[in-house]
Write a protein that holds these residues in place. Structure first.
Motif, mmCIF file in Angstrom:
data_model
loop_
_atom_site.group_PDB
_atom_site.id
_atom_site.type_symbol
_atom_site.label_atom_id
_atom_site.label_comp_id
_atom_site.label_asym_id
_atom_site.label_seq_id
_atom_site.Cartn_x
_atom_site.Cartn_y
_atom_site.Cartn_z
ATOM 1 N N GLU A 112 92.752 23.906 38.324
ATOM 2 C CA GLU A 112 92.094 24.954 39.125
ATOM 3 C C GLU A 112 93.129 25.967 39.611
ATOM 4 N N LEU A 113 94.275 25.475 40.032
ATOM 5 C CA LEU A 113 95.341 26.353 40.527
ATOM 6 C C LEU A 113 95.824 27.328 39.456
ATOM 7 N N ALA A 114 95.683 26.961 38.185
ATOM 8 C CA ALA A 114 96.185 27.802 37.091
ATOM 9 C C ALA A 114 95.309 29.008 36.810
ATOM 10 N N GLN A 115 94.069 28.995 37.275
ATOM 11 C CA GLN A 115 93.093 29.977 36.796
ATOM 12 C C GLN A 115 93.448 31.440 37.066
ATOM 13 N N PRO A 116 94.017 31.800 38.224
ATOM 14 C CA PRO A 116 94.346 33.221 38.431
ATOM 15 C C PRO A 116 95.450 33.745 37.500
ATOM 16 N N PHE A 117 96.176 32.863 36.858
ATOM 17 C CA PHE A 117 97.359 33.285 36.114
ATOM 18 C C PHE A 117 97.150 33.346 34.598
ATOM 19 N N PHE A 118 96.040 32.792 34.114
ATOM 20 C CA PHE A 118 95.789 32.746 32.673
ATOM 21 C C PHE A 118 94.351 33.170 32.391
ATOM 22 N N PRO A 119 94.102 33.746 31.227
ATOM 23 C CA PRO A 119 92.730 34.120 30.872
ATOM 24 C C PRO A 119 91.829 32.893 30.804
#
Length: 490
Positions: A199-206
């Motif tokens: 979930e934490l990764a979502q703002p950084f990857f498409p």
């Protein structure tokens, strides 16, 4: 500042995530399922947070989203992938305390080691993000030969329960950096932390580049047999690794398998006995012995064996067993009941095999509902006994002896495993000479379990296939393509 968010009572540091729920991530969206399940806190027996149980439809949508994302993500410039990964690592650092708390709650390890695991995950992400995958080029008079590395496609990362945050990060980072979207499958025993990590990764990857599916025991085989994934990155037992390889073979998926170990420590007769005995004890019982690279067979030269054992026993007695939330605890509980019962069968062998117990031996820990086991050393069991031949994955180790270097090498190599090994000696040249003759993918001199994400990590024999991390690890997520480019017209 800390805030209470109702996640089974522990306090969480205010950060970027809402820790009151735990959901799958499919194509950039948070989703739950009709059926849910929960893990068990191994120190208390209390239920963990509710997590989804992925369905076949969830799998299809997730893998199709990853396939669609693959076409675009593979074309994103490498420098942009690096920037995204480094920003993701920064976000994990902000959330470090929350991840540490959930690690202790669902995995059981002492909080000090949970914080260390998150620190290592951040370090792995940052280091792997800074690795490069340059083309190899040879120019000749009539042609140019180029070797380039192109993304394999969709990856499935299957994560174990002993180091769920570090090992998930260690799969996400190289896969994404190589241009491959990844679907993370957490262990059913430790799902919550990995759900939040993705979930934490979502703002950084498409959307579709980093996804996660929590499920039950049926989820792994569904993912490994599915035709869309091009690669399976699996960390777990050798038994299950063979099943993964068999399943992946149906579509010739690439596999990286990091499997079990039966790591020997060879201690020569010139060491500082007290100092080395304390280090060896600590490395044998770290994470309650639940590490593929933990020391699992202790070989000490005969002339110092009795004194070394005495010192190791005294060091072991100082290692506190208890819930990971208590201060100064070194050994938390065994992570789950299934592993707890498996380890206890070794304690049952003490009576039937007439093993001599140097310390511990009861198979019990502090009173309560937790899966606690007191660290135990078995003094010189038979070399063909189960405690020597099998990987216990718990806090019980055999103490063994050798006469000379040749015997030490032979005994250390007498195993179907080959993940790690270490040599302890004040004669560094002697130690280095022994180290080069050990059949293991990772060998240390005068230390153990010191890994570096800049270099490949893998096992020999039944300890694995392929390597993770380092440039070789990046390449394992790629096809190599050789271009023979003529300079003259047809």
């Amino acid at each position: 500042m800390t805030v209470s968010n109702g996640v089974n009572g522990h306090k969480n540091t205010a950060g970027l995530l809402n820790w009151s729920y735990f959901k799958n991530v499919v194509n950039g969206e948070l989703e739950t399922t009709t059926n849910t399940r929960h893990s068990i806190n191994p120190a208390t027996g209390e239920p963990g947070p509710e997590v989804p149980v992925a369905t076949l439809d969830d799998v299809e949508r997730t893998l199709n989203a990853a396939k669609a994302a693959s076409e675009k993500w593979s074309e994103v410039p490498y420098s942009e992938r690096q920037n995204a990964m480094l920003a993701y690592a920064d976000a994990l650092e902000v959330e470090k305390e929350n991840f540490s708390q959930i690690l202790t709650q669902e995995q059981g390890k002492p909080l000090v080691f949970a914080r260390l695991e998150v620190d290592l995950a951040i370090h792995w992400m940052r280091t792997i993000a800074k690795l490069e995958l340059p083309e190899e080029r040879v120019v000749e008079d009539d042609k140019e030969i180029i070797v380039r590395f192109t993304p394999l496609g969709v990856t499935v990362g299957i994560v174990p329960w002993n180091y769920p945050i570090l090992l998930a990060a260690g799969k996400i980072a190289p896969s994404v950096m190589a241009g491959c979207p990844i679907v993370v499958k957490p262990s059913p025993f430790t799902p919550a932390g990995d759900l939040k990590l993705v979930e934490l990764a979502q703002p950084f990857f498409p959307p579709g580049v980093v996804q996660v599916l929590s499920g039950d025991d049926s989820l792994g085989p569904i993912l490994t047999e599915h035709p869309i994934p091009a690669k399976i990155s699996f960390t777990g037992s050798t038994f299950t690794g063979k099943k993964v390889m068999e399943s992946a073979s149906k579509t010739l998926k690439r596999v990286t398998l990091e499997l079990g170990g039966n790591d020997p420590a060879i201690v020569t007769d010139d060491v500082d006995i007290a100092a080395v005995a304390a280090k060896v004890a600590g490395l044998a019982f770290l994470n309650s012995g639940q590490i593929c690279l933990a020391l699992k067979r202790i070989f000490v030269q005969e002339s110092i064996a009795d004194k070394f054992l005495e010192a190791m026993v005294e060091a072991t007695k100082t290692l506190k067993v208890g819930p990971g939330t208590e201060p100064d605890v070194y050994l938390g509980p065994i992570q789950n009941q299934m592993q707890f019962e498996k380890v206890k069968t070794l304690f049952a062998d003490i009576q039937t095999e007439k093993w001599k117990v140097a310390v511990g031996g009861s198979g019990k820990g502090p009173e309560g509902k937790g899966y606690f086991i007191t660290p135990t050393i078995i003094d010189r069991p038979q070399l063909d006994s189960r405690i020597v031949k099998d990987e216990p994955f718990g806090p019980i180790v055999p103490f063994l002896t050798f006469k000379d270097d040749e015997e030490a090498i032979r005994l250390a190599n007498d195993t179907q495993m080959g993940l790690g090994a270490s040599v302890w000696s004040n004669d560094v040249e002697r130690a280095n000479r022994i180290a080069r003759k050990l059949h293991a993918g990772n060998v240390w001199v005068n230390t153990h379990f010191e890994l570096d994400p800049r270099f490949p990590f893998g096992g020999h024999k039944e300890s694995g296939i392929g390597t993770e991390w380092g440039v070789d690890g990046l390449k394992s997520f790629c096809n190599s393509q050789t271009l023979y480019l003529k300079k003259v017209p047809a």
